[in-house]
Design a protein around this motif. Structure first.
Motif, short mmCIF file in Angstrom:
data_model
loop_
_atom_site.label_atom_id
_atom_site.label_comp_id
_atom_site.label_asym_id
_atom_site.label_seq_id
_atom_site.Cartn_x
_atom_site.Cartn_y
_atom_site.Cartn_z
N LEU A 182 78.77 19.03 18.48
CA LEU A 182 78.83 17.58 18.68
C LEU A 182 77.48 16.99 19.11
O LEU A 182 77.36 15.78 19.28
N GLU A 183 76.48 17.86 19.29
CA GLU A 183 75.11 17.42 19.62
C GLU A 183 75.13 16.46 20.81
O GLU A 183 74.59 15.34 20.73
N LEU A 184 75.73 16.87 21.88
CA LEU A 184 75.89 15.95 23.03
C LEU A 184 74.60 15.88 23.86
O LEU A 184 74.00 16.91 24.17
N GLN A 185 74.22 14.64 24.17
CA GLN A 185 73.03 14.42 25.01
C GLN A 185 73.45 14.16 26.46
O GLN A 185 72.65 14.28 27.37
N GLY A 186 74.69 13.73 26.67
CA GLY A 186 75.17 13.54 28.05
C GLY A 186 75.82 12.19 28.30
O GLY A 186 76.64 12.04 29.19
N ASP A 187 75.46 11.19 27.50
CA ASP A 187 75.96 9.84 27.82
C ASP A 187 76.99 9.33 26.80
O ASP A 187 77.32 8.15 26.79
N GLU A 188 77.51 10.21 25.97
CA GLU A 188 78.38 9.75 24.88
C GLU A 188 79.80 9.41 25.33
O GLU A 188 80.32 9.99 26.27
N GLN A 189 80.40 8.48 24.57
CA GLN A 189 81.84 8.24 24.66
C GLN A 189 82.48 9.10 23.59
O GLN A 189 82.17 8.95 22.39
#
Ligand code: SAM
Length: 425
Positions: A231-238
């Motif tokens: 999901l390539e999460l950066q940290g601030d996603e909804q």
């Protein structure tokens, strides 16, 4: 009267094959309700899973010795005993037979004596029979695999790979852990070959250990651990987790978040509770809200372009889990696969509308059949021109097929698993 281990195993098996109970759920309940010695619990578990996974083979051994089909409980008791004789080296044959006769006698106060004599005769004839040392000619019986599934496997994978898959399902599952605290060290485990946060053990009750209870690691198959990184999460996603219970992947995604948040859906309240319990144990409750919702109604409930990331870990036939849940094989008919494909596409369609532009959507299943994997993503892409498939890569190149993760159970001794990734343009 306190029940002994074999009687408890027989009760579970009767529950599975006459009441259609799930083996894992029935086994948990019977282990809780009967005061067995700690040492007997793994024995009961081995008996139940062994007999379930070899039911057709066990019946093949004694079939020529039976003039007519015995009552189901008696057939199951024969199966239970033949399993011990053929597959449990440490159980003396005399003990297995004596216990079976005792169980038969106690079973019914009118017919007990007759049942006891009957089973004694069948088992003694079995010990002298030729079949005891023979192997059945068909895979259907040798691996107790229903024809429907076997035909599907041979059609999709060819004979050689199907044989390898079936053979690998015969050996016990590994236990896989996902490290939550990167510094945790767990005795008796080795690093996963597939997941950077994974540990693997051949066996063991890791859910009883303090580091599990305090959330330093959790139990999750190595294959499932490959989903959250996509999901390539950066940290601030909804994030929307469309089919989330019991929350294995929800809690994994949460470990990547700082200010971001996950909305986790499932159909049932008792399943949402499992997500909340898991999140609490793993210390990520503040990052997750659960909501009871049918994922085919995501767009109706949330509206257009609301989420940065969506995971659809779809309801599926679960065929990839057969090693851990051997009773799955007896529960399928051909309509299951097409019905599931329809639901999978409906969920993807609804979810796709609630994904923001440039957002990533990941689709995963724990099955190995094309209808629920490659066919679904082809149909989805054909009807959603605003989406493109993103090619997944992994240092183990053999787990990638056509840009998707595709693991069959013989490759790395994991569950069978599939992961596809899309971007919305
Ligand atoms: C494969 S399991 C999810 C496993 C979970 N993602 C994890 O990693 O722990 C699929 C889940 O989807 C749920 N489900 C089935 N149909 C659904 C639907 N229409 N909407 C939402 N959830 C659904 C089931 O109750 C089940 O808990």
């Amino acid at each position: 009267m306190k029940k002994n281990a074999r009687q408890v195993a027989l009760d579970v098996l009767n529950d599975v094959f006459t009441n259609d109970a799930y083996a894992n759920i029935s086994l948990d309940r019977h282990l809780r309700e009967n005061e067995l010695d700690e040492i007997d619990k793994p024995f009961v578990t081995a008996l139940v899973y062994g007999v379930v996974s070899k039911k057709d083979l066990l019946e093949w051994y004694t079939e020529p010795l039976l003039k007519k089909a015995p009552k189901p409980w008696l057939q199951m008791l024969i199966n239970l005993t033949v399993y011990q004789i053929q597959f449990m080296d440490k159980v003396p044959t005399s003990a297995a037979v004596d216990e079976a006769v005792k169980i038969a006698k106690n079973h019914d106060k009118h017919d007990g004596e007759t049942a006891g004599r009957f089973i004694n005769g069948v088992l003694r004839n079995f010990m002298r029979s030729e079949r005891k040392d023979q192997e059945p000619k068909t895979w259907e019986i040798k691996y107790s695999m229903p024809k429907l599934l076997l035909d599907k496997m041979v059609k999709q994978f060819g004979g050689k790979r199907t044989g390898a898959i079936l053979e690998s399902l015969e050996s016990p599952s590994h236990v896989s852990l996902r490290k939550i605290d990167p510094t945790v060290e767990v005795a008796g485990t080795r690093p996963s070959e597939l997941s950077p946060v994974g540990l693997v053990a051949d066996h063991g009750n890791f859910a009883a250990k303090q580091d599990f209870l305090s959330g330093r690691y959790t139990i999750q198959d190595e294959s499932s651990q490959l989903v959250a990184p996509q999901l390539e999460l950066q940290g601030d996603e909804q994030i929307l987790d469309a089919c989330a219970a019991p929350g294995g992947k929800t809690t994994h995604m949460a470990t990547y978040l700082t200010s971001g948040h996950i909305t986790a859906l499932d159909l049932y309240d008792h399943k949402l509770k499992l997500i909340n319990d898991n999140a609490a144990r793993q210390g990520v409750s503040d990052k997750i809200s659960t909501k009871k919702m049918d994922a085919t109604q995501i767009y109706e409930n949330f509206g257009k372009e609301k989420f940065d990331r969506i995971l659809v870990d779809a309801p599926c036939s679960g065929i990839g889990l057969i090693r851990r849940k051997p009773d799955i094989r007896y529960r399928k008919d051909s309509s299951d696969f097409s019905n599931l494909q329809k639901i999978q596409l409906e969920i993807l369609d609804s979810a796709s509308k609630s994904l923001k532009k440039s957002g990533i959507m990941v689709y995963s299943t724990c099955t190995i059949f094309d209808e629920e994997n490659f066919d679904v993503i082809k149909a989805f892409l054909a009807n959603h021109q605003d989406f493109e498939q993103v090619t997944i890569s992994h240092e183990k190149n053999d787990i990638i097929t056509d840009g998707c993760i595709f693991l069959t159970p013989e490759m790395y001794h994991t569950d069978g698993f599939f992961v596809a990734k899309f971007r919305k343009n």
